[in-house]
Design a protein around this motif. Sequence first.
Motif, PDB file in Angstrom:
ATOM      1  N   THR A   5       0.835  -1.210   0.000  1.00 22.78           N
ATOM      2  CA  THR A   5       0.000   0.000   0.000  1.00 22.78           C
ATOM      3  C   THR A   5       0.866   1.255   0.000  1.00 22.78           C
ATOM      4  O   THR A   5       0.626   2.202  -0.760  1.00 22.78           O
ATOM      5  N   LYS A   6       1.910   1.265   0.850  1.00 25.70           N
ATOM      6  CA  LYS A   6       2.823   2.417   0.898  1.00 25.70           C
ATOM      7  C   LYS A   6       3.493   2.629  -0.463  1.00 25.70           C
ATOM      8  O   LYS A   6       3.586   3.758  -0.960  1.00 25.70           O
ATOM      9  N   TYR A   7       3.949   1.529  -1.053  1.00 25.66           N
ATOM     10  CA  TYR A   7       4.635   1.633  -2.339  1.00 25.66           C
ATOM     11  C   TYR A   7       3.690   2.147  -3.424  1.00 25.66           C
ATOM     12  O   TYR A   7       4.056   3.031  -4.210  1.00 25.66           O
ATOM     13  N   PHE A   8       2.488   1.606  -3.450  1.00 25.55           N
ATOM     14  CA  PHE A   8       1.533   2.007  -4.495  1.00 25.55           C
ATOM     15  C   PHE A   8       1.185   3.492  -4.380  1.00 25.55           C
ATOM     16  O   PHE A   8       1.150   4.212  -5.377  1.00 25.55           O
ATOM     17  N   LEU A   9       0.935   3.957  -3.151  1.00 27.51           N
ATOM     18  CA  LEU A   9       0.573   5.373  -2.965  1.00 27.51           C
ATOM     19  C   LEU A   9       1.733   6.285  -3.370  1.00 27.51           C
ATOM     20  O   LEU A   9       1.535   7.327  -4.015  1.00 27.51           O
ATOM     21  N   THR A  10       2.957   5.890  -2.993  1.00 28.93           N
ATOM     22  CA  THR A  10       4.132   6.697  -3.350  1.00 28.93           C
ATOM     23  C   THR A  10       4.310   6.765  -4.857  1.00 28.93           C
ATOM     24  O   THR A  10       4.515   7.847  -5.437  1.00 28.93           O
ATOM     25  N   GLN A  11       4.234   5.606  -5.509  1.00 32.03           N
ATOM     26  CA  GLN A  11       4.441   5.562  -6.961  1.00 32.03           C
ATOM     27  C   GLN A  11       3.324   6.272  -7.710  1.00 32.03           C
ATOM     28  O   GLN A  11       3.565   6.920  -8.749  1.00 32.03           O
ATOM     29  N   ALA A  12       2.091   6.167  -7.194  1.00 27.96           N
ATOM     30  CA  ALA A  12       0.974   6.873  -7.833  1.00 27.96           C
ATOM     31  C   ALA A  12       1.154   8.383  -7.729  1.00 27.96           C
ATOM     32  O   ALA A  12       0.891   9.127  -8.690  1.00 27.96           O
ATOM     33  N   THR A  13       1.631   8.845  -6.573  1.00 28.64           N
ATOM     34  CA  THR A  13       1.914  10.282  -6.407  1.00 28.64           C
ATOM     35  C   THR A  13       2.991  10.744  -7.386  1.00 28.64           C
ATOM     36  O   THR A  13       2.857  11.782  -8.045  1.00 28.64           O
ATOM     37  N   ALA A  14       4.077   9.958  -7.497  1.00 31.07           N
ATOM     38  CA  ALA A  14       5.162  10.315  -8.409  1.00 31.07           C
ATOM     39  C   ALA A  14       4.684  10.314  -9.857  1.00 31.07           C
ATOM     40  O   ALA A  14       5.037  11.207 -10.642  1.00 31.07           O
ATOM     41  N   ALA A  15       3.854   9.330 -10.221  1.00 29.23           N
ATOM     42  CA  ALA A  15       3.336   9.263 -11.593  1.00 29.23           C
ATOM     43  C   ALA A  15       2.444  10.459 -11.907  1.00 29.23           C
ATOM     44  O   ALA A  15       2.498  11.022 -13.011  1.00 29.23           O
ATOM     45  N   ALA A  16       1.626  10.860 -10.939  1.00 31.52           N
ATOM     46  CA  ALA A  16       0.769  12.030 -11.135  1.00 31.52           C
ATOM     47  C   ALA A  16       1.616  13.295 -11.319  1.00 31.52           C
ATOM     48  O   ALA A  16       1.299  14.153 -12.166  1.00 31.52           O
ATOM     49  N   MET A  17       2.703  13.396 -10.551  1.00 33.02           N
ATOM     50  CA  MET A  17       3.597  14.561 -10.696  1.00 33.02           C
ATOM     51  C   MET A  17       4.268  14.579 -12.065  1.00 33.02           C
ATOM     52  O   MET A  17       4.436  15.628 -12.680  1.00 33.02           O
ATOM     53  N   ILE A  18       4.673  13.392 -12.560  1.00 34.00           N
ATOM     54  CA  ILE A  18       5.291  13.315 -13.890  1.00 34.00           C
ATOM     55  C   ILE A  18       4.301  13.748 -14.961  1.00 34.00           C
ATOM     56  O   ILE A  18       4.635  14.512 -15.880  1.00 34.00           O
ATOM     57  N   LEU A  19       3.060  13.279 -14.834  1.00 32.14           N
ATOM     58  CA  LEU A  19       2.025  13.650 -15.810  1.00 32.14           C
ATOM     59  C   LEU A  19       1.757  15.150 -15.761  1.00 32.14           C
ATOM     60  O   LEU A  19       1.620  15.815 -16.804  1.00 32.14           O
ATOM     61  N   PHE A  20       1.714  15.695 -14.549  1.00 32.11           N
ATOM     62  CA  PHE A  20       1.465  17.132 -14.392  1.00 32.11           C
ATOM     63  C   PHE A  20       2.629  17.949 -14.954  1.00 32.11           C
ATOM     64  O   PHE A  20       2.429  18.967 -15.634  1.00 32.11           O
ATOM     65  N   ALA A  21       3.870  17.488 -14.697  1.00 27.94           N
ATOM     66  CA  ALA A  21       5.048  18.194 -15.206  1.00 27.94           C
ATOM     67  C   ALA A  21       5.097  18.173 -16.729  1.00 27.94           C
ATOM     68  O   ALA A  21       5.377  19.188 -17.379  1.00 27.94           O
ATOM     69  N   SER A  22       4.805  17.005 -17.319  1.00 30.20           N
ATOM     70  CA  SER A  22       4.841  16.911 -18.785  1.00 30.20           C
ATOM     71  C   SER A  22       3.732  17.732 -19.420  1.00 30.20           C
ATOM     72  O   SER A  22       3.925  18.371 -20.462  1.00 30.20           O
ATOM     73  N   THR A  23       2.550  17.770 -18.776  1.00 30.17           N
ATOM     74  CA  THR A  23       1.454  18.596 -19.286  1.00 30.17           C
ATOM     75  C   THR A  23       1.799  20.077 -19.204  1.00 30.17           C
ATOM     76  O   THR A  23       1.542  20.848 -20.134  1.00 30.17           O
ATOM     77  N   THR A  24       2.405  20.477 -18.077  1.00 29.27           N
ATOM     78  CA  THR A  24       2.837  21.872 -17.915  1.00 29.27           C
ATOM     79  C   THR A  24       3.839  22.256 -18.992  1.00 29.27           C
ATOM     80  O   THR A  24       3.766  23.328 -19.604  1.00 29.27           O
ATOM     81  N   ASN A  25       4.810  21.347 -19.223  1.00 31.84           N
ATOM     82  CA  ASN A  25       5.832  21.620 -20.241  1.00 31.84           C
ATOM     83  C   ASN A  25       5.204  21.725 -21.634  1.00 31.84           C
ATOM     84  O   ASN A  25       5.563  22.594 -22.434  1.00 31.84           O
ATOM     85  N   ALA A  26       4.247  20.820 -21.927  1.00 32.07           N
ATOM     86  CA  ALA A  26       3.579  20.859 -23.234  1.00 32.07           C
ATOM     87  C   ALA A  26       2.749  22.133 -23.384  1.00 32.07           C
ATOM     88  O   ALA A  26       2.664  22.724 -24.475  1.00 32.07           O
TER      89      ALA A  26
END
Length: 348
Positions: free
Chosen positions: A57-78
């Motif tokens: 559960t800890k791993y999934f929540l951490t990785q989901a947060t990081a994935a959301a940040m990557i998506l947000f960063a790439s969208t911001t850059n685009a």
Amino acid sequence: MNPYVLMILLSSLGLGTTLTFASSHWLLAWMGLEINTLAITPLMAQHHHPRAVEATTKYFLTQATAAAMILFASTTNAWMTGEWNINDLSNPIASTMFMIALALKIGLAPMHFWMPEVLQGLDLTTGLILSTWQKLAPFALIIQSAHTIDPLLLTALGMTSTLVGGWGGLNQTQLRKILAYSSIAHMGWMIIVIQYAPQLTMIALGTYIIMTSAAFLTLKMSFTTNIATLATTWSKNPTLTATTALVLLSLGGLPPLTGFMPKWLILQELTKQDLPVVATIMALAALISLYFYLRLCYAMTLTISPNTTNTTTPWRTQTTQNPLPLTMFTVATLGLLPMTPTIMTLVI
């Protein structure tokens, strides 16, 4: 676990990493990271133990947060640049957010808090996959976009990770937590040099994977998860105990073992870049890490096992594990230093 399910999950792990390796588009890279996360989650929770479920559960929540940040960063850059290409990360806010997200994914300090707790809740085989294979895809993205990330941020992350990885492992008695802090320290060495010589990062990552695999497979072969039972390994398998001590010293970076090679090359590169203070701090942080590896060596080779142990002691149990992977990784961990010029020629 059903062998067909296991085959699908391991294939998905490979597919996710390959997708990220081959991608030049942000969405494809993000998709590969997500496939990776979703494939390893059932492997982590397969034992149905409360500790394993908590770690998953800890791993999934951490990785989901990081994935959301990557998506947000790439969208911001685009949004700012009109580009989805990984190499065109020209917006400073997006590049900083992207680096923080990937630091969270691989467990760089100060985003490292999930790593020791998650690794402690897993069995050694899944912990090995988490410590080695799961680092490959994020590192591929970091290497591709390192030239766009603020050098001060990379240096700060690298130095913090080596110091935290050294200090954090000092008071641990659980071997999986010690290996987690060892992973954090090694990640710092790789990140510090990525802006100057990405090839050295690849060499350091390769040697780290070899050494960590040897350490995990050794602990798996000797059924050991804490320092108290580490002292019983000499009675069970003297040869394995002797090689384990050398593997731990190689992780610490002592010559003439393989672990000395990446540290030596990285310190040399930092000195070439006129960063003597950073190189000195990194070398001192390596000494802190070396202390807890020496502590493990002392427990294995120079102490007698306690009279009463809380764990089962399989004195005469014949193992059914295949020793070939352990043998290959141990030989590579102990003897690759003379091959340094050849490795440099192949990589650089």
